[in-house]
Design an enzyme around this catalytic site. Sequence first.
Site, PDB file in Angstrom:
ATOM      1  N   CYS A  22       0.821  -1.226   0.000  1.00  0.00           N
ATOM      2  CA  CYS A  22       0.000   0.000   0.000  1.00  0.00           C
ATOM      3  C   CYS A  22       0.848   1.266   0.000  1.00  0.00           C
ATOM      4  O   CYS A  22       0.333   2.355  -0.258  1.00  0.00           O
ATOM      5  CB  CYS A  22      -0.929   0.019   1.202  1.00  0.00           C
ATOM      6  SG  CYS A  22      -1.863  -1.482   1.358  1.00  0.00           S
TER       7      CYS A  22
ATOM      8  N   HIS B 136      -3.305   7.268   2.868  1.00  0.00           N
ATOM      9  CA  HIS B 136      -3.748   5.966   2.357  1.00  0.00           C
ATOM     10  C   HIS B 136      -5.133   5.683   2.940  1.00  0.00           C
ATOM     11  O   HIS B 136      -5.376   5.872   4.133  1.00  0.00           O
ATOM     12  CB  HIS B 136      -2.737   4.897   2.805  1.00  0.00           C
ATOM     13  CG  HIS B 136      -3.174   3.502   2.513  1.00  0.00           C
ATOM     14  ND1 HIS B 136      -3.773   3.140   1.326  1.00  0.00           N
ATOM     15  CD2 HIS B 136      -3.104   2.360   3.258  1.00  0.00           C
ATOM     16  CE1 HIS B 136      -4.054   1.845   1.352  1.00  0.00           C
ATOM     17  NE2 HIS B 136      -3.658   1.352   2.513  1.00  0.00           N
TER      18      HIS B 136
ATOM     19  N   ASN C 297     -10.147  -0.142   0.608  1.00  0.00           N
ATOM     20  CA  ASN C 297      -8.690  -0.030   0.561  1.00  0.00           C
ATOM     21  C   ASN C 297      -8.200  -0.599  -0.775  1.00  0.00           C
ATOM     22  O   ASN C 297      -8.357  -1.786  -1.041  1.00  0.00           O
ATOM     23  CB  ASN C 297      -8.111  -0.814   1.745  1.00  0.00           C
ATOM     24  CG  ASN C 297      -6.604  -0.804   1.793  1.00  0.00           C
ATOM     25  OD1 ASN C 297      -5.935  -0.444   0.825  1.00  0.00           O
ATOM     26  ND2 ASN C 297      -6.052  -1.219   2.919  1.00  0.00           N
TER      27      ASN C 297
HETATM   28  N1  ACO Z   1     -18.582  -8.090  10.452  1.00  0.00           N
HETATM   29  C1  ACO Z   1     -19.038  -8.278  11.691  1.00  0.00           C
HETATM   30  N2  ACO Z   1     -18.228  -8.576  12.728  1.00  0.00           N
HETATM   31  C2  ACO Z   1     -16.929  -8.699  12.495  1.00  0.00           C
HETATM   32  C3  ACO Z   1     -16.364  -8.499  11.203  1.00  0.00           C
HETATM   33  C4  ACO Z   1     -17.256  -8.207  10.163  1.00  0.00           C
HETATM   34  N3  ACO Z   1     -16.860  -8.018   8.913  1.00  0.00           N
HETATM   35  N4  ACO Z   1     -15.029  -8.671  11.276  1.00  0.00           N
HETATM   36  C5  ACO Z   1     -14.736  -8.939  12.562  1.00  0.00           C
HETATM   37  N5  ACO Z   1     -15.877  -8.969  13.295  1.00  0.00           N
HETATM   38  C6  ACO Z   1     -16.039  -9.238  14.718  1.00  0.00           C
HETATM   39  C7  ACO Z   1     -14.884 -10.028  15.257  1.00  0.00           C
HETATM   40  O1  ACO Z   1     -15.080 -11.409  15.040  1.00  0.00           O
HETATM   41  C8  ACO Z   1     -14.938  -9.659  16.727  1.00  0.00           C
HETATM   42  O2  ACO Z   1     -15.965 -10.393  17.344  1.00  0.00           O
HETATM   43  P1  ACO Z   1     -15.758 -10.968  18.838  1.00  0.00           P
HETATM   44  O3  ACO Z   1     -15.538  -9.742  19.690  1.00  0.00           O
HETATM   45  O4  ACO Z   1     -17.020 -11.699  19.076  1.00  0.00           O
HETATM   46  O5  ACO Z   1     -14.533 -11.835  18.731  1.00  0.00           O
HETATM   47  C9  ACO Z   1     -15.376  -8.196  16.704  1.00  0.00           C
HETATM   48  O6  ACO Z   1     -16.006  -8.001  15.427  1.00  0.00           O
HETATM   49  C10 ACO Z   1     -14.236  -7.229  16.850  1.00  0.00           C
HETATM   50  O7  ACO Z   1     -13.218  -7.573  15.931  1.00  0.00           O
HETATM   51  P2  ACO Z   1     -11.910  -6.772  15.782  1.00  0.00           P
HETATM   52  O8  ACO Z   1     -11.036  -7.437  14.782  1.00  0.00           O
HETATM   53  O9  ACO Z   1     -11.340  -6.508  17.147  1.00  0.00           O
HETATM   54  O10 ACO Z   1     -12.481  -5.399  15.184  1.00  0.00           O
HETATM   55  P3  ACO Z   1     -11.735  -4.054  15.002  1.00  0.00           P
HETATM   56  O11 ACO Z   1     -12.488  -2.977  15.648  1.00  0.00           O
HETATM   57  O12 ACO Z   1     -10.258  -4.169  15.276  1.00  0.00           O
HETATM   58  O13 ACO Z   1     -11.878  -3.828  13.435  1.00  0.00           O
HETATM   59  C11 ACO Z   1     -10.625  -3.969  11.434  1.00  0.00           C
HETATM   60  C12 ACO Z   1     -11.319  -4.735  12.505  1.00  0.00           C
HETATM   61  C13 ACO Z   1     -11.639  -3.109  10.707  1.00  0.00           C
HETATM   62  C14 ACO Z   1     -10.018  -4.949  10.439  1.00  0.00           C
HETATM   63  C15 ACO Z   1      -9.533  -3.069  12.056  1.00  0.00           C
HETATM   64  O14 ACO Z   1      -8.732  -3.850  12.912  1.00  0.00           O
HETATM   65  C16 ACO Z   1      -8.655  -2.423  11.042  1.00  0.00           C
HETATM   66  O15 ACO Z   1      -9.101  -1.604  10.259  1.00  0.00           O
HETATM   67  N6  ACO Z   1      -7.345  -2.709  11.081  1.00  0.00           N
HETATM   68  C17 ACO Z   1      -6.404  -2.116  10.146  1.00  0.00           C
HETATM   69  C18 ACO Z   1      -6.600  -2.751   8.829  1.00  0.00           C
HETATM   70  C19 ACO Z   1      -5.793  -2.093   7.762  1.00  0.00           C
HETATM   71  O16 ACO Z   1      -5.620  -0.915   7.743  1.00  0.00           O
HETATM   72  N7  ACO Z   1      -5.307  -2.954   6.868  1.00  0.00           N
HETATM   73  C20 ACO Z   1      -4.614  -2.589   5.742  1.00  0.00           C
HETATM   74  C21 ACO Z   1      -3.385  -1.790   6.007  1.00  0.00           C
HETATM   75  S1  ACO Z   1      -2.091  -2.108   4.967  1.00  0.00           S
HETATM   76  C22 ACO Z   1      -2.753  -2.236   3.549  1.00  0.00           C
HETATM   77  O17 ACO Z   1      -3.444  -1.336   3.201  1.00  0.00           O
HETATM   78  C23 ACO Z   1      -2.605  -3.493   2.738  1.00  0.00           C
END
Ligand code: ACO
Length: 334
Positions: A122, A261, A291
């Site tokens: 990215c 980004h 993304n």
């Molecule tokens: N729909 C519903 N629930 C979900 C989903 C979904 N799509 N995905 C996860 N959950 C649930 C999980 O299972 C978890 O449930 P639990 O508490 O019962 O175990 C709960 O939601 C919380 O999950 P988390 O993973 O802790 O959620 P978080 O608030 O961290 O959000 C996310 C997840 C959106 C992926 C976040 O961590 C994020 O944005 N991280 C950075 C990602 C990123 O920027 N990646 C790319 C960067 S580099 C590049 O661009 C290639």
Amino acid sequence: MGVRIIATGKALPKLRVDNDRIKDFVDTDSEWITSRTGIEARHVAEEETALDISVQAARQAMRGDGIFGAGSLGVGPIDTSDIGLLIFATVTPDMLVPSMGALVKKEMGLENAISFDLNAACSGFIFGTWVAESLMRTAGIKRALVIGSERLSRIVNWEDRGTCILFGDGAGAVILELDPEKPGIIGFHIQNYDDVGDALTCGMSYKTTPFTKETQKRPMYLEMNGTQVFRFAVGAVTEVMEKVLEKTGLKVTDINYFVPHQANIRIISNVAQKFNIPMEKFQVSIENTGNTSAASVPMALDDLLRSGKVKAGDKVMLVGFGGGLSAGAIIMEF
Ligand code: ACO
């Protein structure tokens, strides 16, 4: 002697997949996705190749219709023979050989361009612009094309709700020009963060050989520790922003617009809060694209410039972060 952006373009595949449609594949809901990420929809290639959308974005940039609102009427159509360098940033090429750069060069008839691909995930567009700027200065290349383009839908695991909701396809392109008068790009800071590289991976699939001893370690789709990447992103973006400001002797208040980004709106708002920057100064395009990795920054820059907000003399900071892990920031004057 400066290197400045004189034109931009972007292209998205036709199919727009909104959050409700994702419910057909995984257990999720639209409200969860929007509130946690800012994403409402992404575009996914059905028939378009990465080459198709890349050429579409590059051709739009080659029309040279200008940096809107920047006091410039645009440079007008750019001759294909003017492009001396083409850097293509991607992690999802249509094929490994020829490179995407070579394919675009041939398709567009860029007879004088030296072309190659670059993989910094990215951060690819930021790294590509850094390399282009340096080559243009040292080799005296007058005009260069930098493309960030991805078909991430091909490396997404559509059964994993933690990742498939996040990514989309698209292409962004900019044309850089060596300018004897205008400063253009004022400074860069680029950095790798090897210690957390395992937080975001995508394996490769090769044929085994009669001599193969290793076994396939990683599947050929994106795997991510979301929480770890989120923490990394906020820290790395903060670090590269601070360092590029320090290198250029500028204050955060000297920057008129930020083009980060587009990975998660919460990453952007976290950084905005840390630096006490109003959100209106950040270009946010994530709602309609998700993304798009290397395509994200040039597409968001195209959106910002076409909005007409950027005026001549404004300073804009581009900030990328991603797989590797890696991050980088560029400050430029329009
Ligand atoms: N729909 C519903 N629930 C979900 C989903 C979904 N799509 N995905 C996860 N959950 C649930 C999980 O299972 C978890 O449930 P639990 O508490 O019962 O175990 C709960 O939601 C919380 O999950 P988390 O993973 O802790 O959620 P978080 O608030 O961290 O959000 C996310 C997840 C959106 C992926 C976040 O961590 C994020 O944005 N991280 C950075 C990602 C990123 O920027 N990646 C790319 C960067 S580099 C590049 O661009 C290639």
